[in-house]
Design an enzyme around this catalytic site. Structure first.
Site, PDB file in Angstrom:
ATOM      1  N   GLU A  13      47.270  26.783   4.192  1.00 25.44           N
ATOM      2  CA  GLU A  13      46.672  27.671   3.425  1.00 25.44           C
ATOM      3  C   GLU A  13      45.225  27.448   3.203  1.00 25.44           C
ATOM      4  O   GLU A  13      44.444  28.290   3.209  1.00 25.44           O
ATOM      5  CB  GLU A  13      47.281  27.295   1.981  1.00 25.44           C
ATOM      6  CG  GLU A  13      47.101  28.579   0.921  1.00 25.44           C
ATOM      7  CD  GLU A  13      48.291  28.626   0.109  1.00 25.44           C
ATOM      8  OE1 GLU A  13      48.111  28.581  -1.084  1.00 25.44           O
ATOM      9  OE2 GLU A  13      49.227  29.049   0.689  1.00 25.44           O
ATOM     10  N   THR A  35      56.269  35.074  40.968  1.00 28.81           N
ATOM     11  CA  THR A  35      56.829  34.595  39.866  1.00 28.81           C
ATOM     12  C   THR A  35      56.244  33.671  38.970  1.00 28.81           C
ATOM     13  O   THR A  35      56.488  33.365  37.800  1.00 28.81           O
ATOM     14  CB  THR A  35      58.391  34.176  39.831  1.00 28.81           C
ATOM     15  OG1 THR A  35      58.376  33.342  40.709  1.00 28.81           O
ATOM     16  CG2 THR A  35      59.013  35.615  40.502  1.00 28.81           C
ATOM     17  N   ASP A  36      55.382  32.592  39.611  1.00 34.12           N
ATOM     18  CA  ASP A  36      54.872  31.491  38.983  1.00 34.12           C
ATOM     19  C   ASP A  36      54.253  31.768  37.525  1.00 34.12           C
ATOM     20  O   ASP A  36      54.269  30.990  36.731  1.00 34.12           O
ATOM     21  CB  ASP A  36      54.156  30.407  39.880  1.00 34.12           C
ATOM     22  CG  ASP A  36      54.955  29.835  40.942  1.00 34.12           C
ATOM     23  OD1 ASP A  36      56.126  29.872  41.069  1.00 34.12           O
ATOM     24  OD2 ASP A  36      54.163  29.145  41.956  1.00 34.12           O
ATOM     25  N   SER A  42      50.362  34.115  43.151  1.00 32.24           N
ATOM     26  CA  SER A  42      50.039  34.490  41.622  1.00 32.24           C
ATOM     27  C   SER A  42      48.845  33.252  40.952  1.00 32.24           C
ATOM     28  O   SER A  42      48.007  33.984  40.158  1.00 32.24           O
ATOM     29  CB  SER A  42      51.458  34.567  40.544  1.00 32.24           C
ATOM     30  OG  SER A  42      51.981  33.177  40.655  1.00 32.24           O
TER      31      SER A  42
HETATM   32  C1  SIN Z   1      53.929  32.910  43.447  1.00 32.66           C
HETATM   33  O1  SIN Z   1      53.981  32.909  42.144  1.00 32.66           O
HETATM   34  O2  SIN Z   1      52.989  33.625  43.776  1.00 32.66           O
HETATM   35  C2  SIN Z   1      55.035  32.319  44.447  1.00 32.66           C
HETATM   36  C3  SIN Z   1      56.218  32.077  43.742  1.00 32.66           C
HETATM   37  C4  SIN Z   1      56.901  33.294  43.410  1.00 32.66           C
HETATM   38  O3  SIN Z   1      56.424  34.494  43.604  1.00 32.66           O
HETATM   39  O4  SIN Z   1      58.210  33.123  43.268  1.00 32.66           O
END
Ligand code: SIN
Length: 394
Positions: free
Chosen positions: A347, A147-148, A116
């Site tokens: 403000e 997920t990263d 990612s």
């Molecule tokens: C990623 O983010 O590509 C590697 C880690 C993951 O997918 O959990």
């Protein structure tokens, strides 16, 4: 003419503020022609909800970008040592058959197959276009990512996808071929959620570990655990328990469902990749130096988000560097490194320094990229942060 001055000529003065007050999208991008007589926002015709009525099996497009869900380990017990982005999305979907065809008619698109963190903002823009294209014919879209930085993929799509049909992101904490891989259940649940229509007008949601979360609030909280995603003090939106999709709360934006006001003001189909400015993040801590800010400014960035201590504080050296960068025209977004709590504008705010409310630094950065791409007027950028960035129920 510079990109920013081109943008300035494309903005209809005064229209934005009127539109934002009513939650109507009125920001015009570079090169766009203003409407001949800008219609009063209140007169905008409500758009019909775009979600299709399901007379049978819903159609869901699954767009693969890689990550651990598509990862391969060398042995079945290598739960955390593997190469991400190896397995085609068609194979991951195929492995869920025949059961998946009882939930949705699924087609796949291989957008990429990588970790990612390697994706660029220009590729994010392409992904927004791919999602909207898929939603022209599908009832919902699932995007698989690592997920990263999934929360950044999710918030970007939340800010830019034009369709109000469900967009669901999913991934996995364990690679595809190990004991206890979580990817298959996550993908199955994501397709079920997207096909259910339950999150219509919610914007983008993240679905892992049987829970779905709003793109704006969700964050990865643990490097290794399966229940890594959390939405802080506001909690998950709901759960998918086998056939039961249960929603417990909704993003404030859902209140505008079926009206033109629901639409994003950031239609990235109207701008090119070169219109997306560079925005970086500088982290504050005890005796933090000002060199990062100075170097970013020297590199020509248009915006810098500071991840400040407490309610947005930055070190004396950073503050000095910020003053110099402000004089060069850099716009600053102020956030907190604490993970929750809002940084509000005073403000009489410091010119060029915008409180990014309770957005995490990495999400505030994306909002600043888009706001600066669509406006060079500081007051308008502040309005975008306040309305699009922090929508509230009326
Ligand atoms: C990623 O983010 O590509 C590697 C880690 C993951 O997918 O959990």
């Amino acid at each position: 003419m510079s990109r920013r001055s081109t943008l300035a000529t494309a903005l209809v003065s005064g229209t934005l503020a009127a539109g934002l007050a009513l939650g109507v999208s009125t920001v015009l991008p570079a090169g766009a022609s203003p409407a001949p007589a800008a219609a009063p926002a209140a007169a905008a015709a409500p758009a019909a909800p775009a979600v299709a009525e399901h007379h049978g099996t819903p159609r869901v497009t699954v767009i693969g970008t890689g990550g651990t869900i598509a990862g391969l380990a060398e042995s079945r017990d290598a739960l955390q040592t593997y190469r991400a982005g190896q397995v085609p999305i068609a194979d991951l979907v195929g492995a869920l058959q025949p059961e998946l065809s009882g939930v949705a008619e699924v087609e796949t698109v291989q957008f990429g197959n990588a970790g990612s963190s390697g994706y660029t903002i220009e590729q994010f823009r392409e992904l927004s276009l791919a999602v909207d294209e898929a939603l022209e014919t599908s009832d919902g879209v699932v995007v698989t990512t690592g997920t990263d930085t999934m929360e950044e993929f999710a918030y970007w799509l939340d800010l830019t996808v034009r369709s109000d049909k469900p967009v669901v992101l999913t991934g996995a904490m364990r690679p595809s071929n190990v004991i206890g891989a979580d990817g298959p259940a996550n993908l199955f649940n994501a397709v079920r959620l997207a096909g259910s229509g339950e999150t219509t007008c919610f914007g983008t949601v993240v679905m892992l570990n049987d829970e779905f979360h709003p793109a704006r609030e969700v964050t990865k909280t643990d490097a290794l655990r399966l229940d890594t995603f959390d939405s802080g003090q506001f909690g998950a939106l709901g759960v998918v328990d086998e056939t039961h999709v249960t929603t417990r709360r909704a993003p404030a934006r859902a209140e505008l469902c079926g009206t033109a006001a629901w639409s994003t003001p950031f239609d990235v189909s109207t701008i090119g990749p070169a219109d997306l400015p560079r925005v970086e993040i500088a982290y504050s801590y005890q005796q933090a130096g000002g060199e990062a800010i100075s170097a970013f400014a020297a590199a020509g960035v248009e915006g810098i988000v500071t991840a400040g201590t407490g309610a947005g504080g930055i070190s004396p050296a950073m503050a000095e560097a910020r003053t110099a960068a402000l004089a060069q025209g850099v716009t600053f977004g102020s956030t907190s490194r604490t993970g929750s709590g809002s940084i509000y504008d005073a403000e009489e705010p410091t010119p060029g320094v915008i409180g990014m409310e309770d957005l995490l630094p990495q999400k505030a950065r994306l909002l600043l990229v888009l706001s600066l791409a669509f406006s060079e007027d500081e007051a308008q950028v502040r309005d975008l942060v306040d309305t699009v960035g922090s929508p509230e129920f009326s």
